[in-house]
Design a protein around this motif. Structure first.
Motif, short mmCIF file in Angstrom:
data_model
loop_
_atom_site.label_atom_id
_atom_site.label_comp_id
_atom_site.label_asym_id
_atom_site.label_seq_id
_atom_site.Cartn_x
_atom_site.Cartn_y
_atom_site.Cartn_z
N CYS A 32 0.81 -1.13 -0.08
CA CYS A 32 -0.19 -0.17 -0.07
C CYS A 32 0.81 1.26 -0.04
O CYS A 32 0.67 2.05 0.87
N GLY A 33 1.83 1.21 -0.89
CA GLY A 33 2.71 2.51 -0.94
C GLY A 33 3.76 2.38 -0.05
O GLY A 33 4.46 1.59 0.36
N GLU A 34 3.73 3.39 1.14
CA GLU A 34 4.67 3.31 1.95
C GLU A 34 4.07 2.34 3.30
O GLU A 34 5.15 2.22 4.22
N TRP A 68 -4.28 4.04 1.66
CA TRP A 68 -3.08 4.63 1.06
C TRP A 68 -2.51 5.38 2.21
O TRP A 68 -2.94 5.65 3.18
N ASP A 88 -0.69 9.52 -1.26
CA ASP A 88 -0.23 8.76 -2.50
C ASP A 88 -1.49 7.88 -3.01
O ASP A 88 -1.34 6.64 -2.65
N ARG A 132 -1.12 4.72 -5.41
CA ARG A 132 -0.74 3.35 -4.85
C ARG A 132 -1.51 2.89 -3.86
O ARG A 132 -1.20 2.13 -3.01
#
Length: 244
Positions: A128-130, A213, A217, A220
């Motif tokens: 999930c991105g970061e 997210w 972001d 993503r």
């Protein structure tokens, strides 16, 4: 009662821990074991010694000097923490037992571990991105209409920066509570999902989308599925209400 250590008479005395907490800071799992230390000073009138050191977990080792500790002297206790396979917050203790009078000190080990890619793929497979999530499906189970139930999902900050989890769900039957609201590096949080069937007319299986997210972001974002089976209530005659 007196005891003898390395040929020197010792007795239980007054000792003071100079380092009640040790913060490893932010660790990368891949860097392997790290070492810290704590200091104990003998404030008493008698010679004493470190009798034993016991970490709270097998992931932590300890070493210490068995030499007598004269009045006014300071001794150092070393501990090693192994972060491999342990992403998230460090919350361990090391107990230091002094002399023969059962006195002890406790050192709290602090810090956070940013997981390796291998560990994150195994324990938090949803990207999930970061952030990473434990699952893409949130199972609420079977529940009657006009009722509610909680379900939970773990989330981890997989980076060395602080992030804020965000979400979007258009279904008013779903309420989401994220704790903590911001995740520091290596921090593990929880998505609390509450499904309230009073706000849905559906009977039978449901699958409600939930987008998640980090910060802004949205490109993503991960789309999760909240799944449940809503069972109809019986009316006053005892008959089961038909699905819509």
């Amino acid at each position: 009662m007196m005891a003898t250590v390395i040929g020197v008479a010792v007795a239980g005395g007054k000792t003071r821990l100079l380092t009640p907490e040790y913060d490893f800071g932010v660790l990368q799992e891949d860097q392997g074991a790290v070492t810290g230390s704590a200091f104990v000073v003998n404030d008493g009138p008698d010679t004493t010694y470190v009798r034993d050191v016991r970490p709270s977990c097998g992931c932590t080792g300890a070493e210490y000097s068995r030499e007598p500790l004269a009045p006014g002297d300071t001794t150092e206790v070393w501990f090693t923490y192994n972060p491999v396979g342990r992403p998230g917050t460090i919350g361990k203790t090391v107990k230091i037992y002094m002399g023969d009078d059962d006195s002890r000190h406790t050192v709290r080990l602090l810090g956070r571990v940013v997981g390796s890619e291998l560990t994150l793929r195994r324990s938090y497979p949803v990207n999930c991105g970061e952030m990473r999530l434990t699952d893409s499906i949130i199972e609420v189970g079977r529940l009657p209409e006009n009722s509610g139930r909680h379900a939970f999902l773990r989330i981890i900050n997989a980076t060395a920066d602080t992030v804020t989890p965000r979400y979007e769900c258009d279904n008013r039957a779903v309420a989401v509570d994220i704790r903590p609201e911001r995740l520091v590096p290596g921090d593990i949080g929880t998505f609390g999902i509450y499904l309230n069937t009073k706000f849905t007319d559906t009977i039978g299986p449901v699958a409600i989308p939930l987008r998640v997210w980090a910060d802004g972001d949205t490109a993503r974002a991960a789309t999760l599925s909240i799944r449940a089976v809503i069972e109809p209530e019986s009316d006053d005659s005892g008959e089961i209400r038909k699905p819509l």
